[in-house]
Design an enzyme around this catalytic site. Structure first.
Site, PDB file in Angstrom:
ATOM      1  CB  SER A 188      -6.251  12.251 -11.268  1.00  0.00           C
ATOM      2  OG  SER A 188      -6.246  13.700 -11.205  1.00  0.00           O
ATOM      3  CG  HIS A 211     -10.053  12.898 -14.676  1.00  0.00           C
ATOM      4  ND1 HIS A 211      -9.737  14.110 -14.147  1.00  0.00           N
ATOM      5  CD2 HIS A 211      -9.479  12.105 -13.810  1.00  0.00           C
ATOM      6  CE1 HIS A 211      -9.204  14.096 -13.119  1.00  0.00           C
ATOM      7  NE2 HIS A 211      -8.772  12.793 -12.839  1.00  0.00           N
TER       8      HIS A 211
END
Length: 301
Positions: A188, A211
């Site tokens: 992330s 993501h």
């Protein structure tokens, strides 16, 4: 008989006064002893604290090859050595940092673990990296002339987007040789941190999850909210693309992949795939990162 009692009283009173003087002297001696012990302990801790940030002097032969022996560190007595070990242990356990290492050059080791904590506190059961603790350390690394390089070790699941980007920008702005090493995971918002240094390394078993931006809490279903998420995503993509070899188009494609994660969209890259995609510079471990820092420090003189 009265003369006898009078003489006995005088002698007894004299002995009482002598004993009182003795007790007063004894208490005064105890007080001075305690003061001396506290002062000695205070100066021992001060000297130990200074020795933490003190490197061996290189003398007038600083430009000679590093293969020659450098001047040895000053010897400490057992009390000073124990105090120094306690201070180094407290630094490691309390803040996860290692002071100037004892190798050829002074390298500051900074760890980013668990959840990157931002403006709100994480749950008590989570291990966190508090950005308000890391920011002063990075400022000190930049200002301290004794520190020659920075090594950032990451094993993080991500966290607060703004806090992660703030730390990544600070690391990228350090004017000293710097390197990052991804162990376990750099997921992330940990990805901008992983690419923020001059050189990035990753071990083969580590993974990185790419993501889209997520948000917890109340969300207003209006176009402005979607635009805000889009702008935040553009900031992340732009930083990663400018500090690594991956293009913004490819990074966005990995982010929007729907064929890999079951309950989410995105892509999970292992160490080799991260290097092949151009996200990380080199596959390697701790020794490779330190060799790079030593080389950069010595070539910059």
């Amino acid at each position: 008989m009265s003369i006898f009692y009078l003489s006995f009283f005088v002698i007894s009173n004299h002995r009482v006064q002598e004993r009182a003087k003795y007790f007063r002297f004894h208490r005064l001696l105890q007080a001075f002893t305690l003061i001396y012990m506290y002062l000695a302990l205070f100066f021992f801790r001060i000297s130990a604290l200074r020795s933490v940030h003190t490197k061996p002097e290189r003398g007038l032969l600083a430009m000679e090859p590093t293969s020659k022996k450098t001047k040895s560190r000053p010897k400490l007595n057992p009390t000073e050595s124990a105090a120094l070990q306690r201070l180094e242990h407290d630094l490691i356990t309390d803040s996860g940092t290692v002071p100037a290492t004892k190798g050829r050059h002074a390298i500051h080791c900074l760890t980013v673990i668990g959840t990157i904590e931002g403006h709100t506190l994480a749950p008590d059961a989570q291990k966190t990296t508090k950005y308000e603790h890391v920011i002063p350390q990075l400022v000190d690394i930049e200002e301290d002339p004794e520190i020659e390089g920075l090594l950032v070790i990451l094993n993080t699941v991500g966290g607060d987007v703004e806090a992660g980007l703030a730390l990544a920008e600070l690391i990228a702005g350090v004017n000293k040789p710097s390197a990052t090493l991804v162990l376990g995971g750099g997921h992330s918002i940990g990805i901008p941190l992983a690419v923020s240094a001059r050189r990035s390394f990753i071990v083969p078993t580590a993974t990185m999850t790419v993501h889209p931006v997520r948000h917890s809490g109340m969300v207003l279903g209006v176009p402005q909210t979607l635009r805000y998420f889009e702008q935040m995503q553009e900031r992340i993509v732009g930083f990663v693309a400018s500090h690594s070899k991956i293009t913004a188009r490819r990074f966005t494609a990995l982010m929007h992949n729907t064929g890999e994660l079951v309950m989410d969209m995105g892509t999970v890259l292992d160490g080799r795939q991260a290097v092949e995609e151009g996200l990380i510079d080199e596959l390697g471990g701790l020794g490779d990162a330190l060799r790079y820092l030593y080389k950069e420090i010595e070539s910059g003189r």
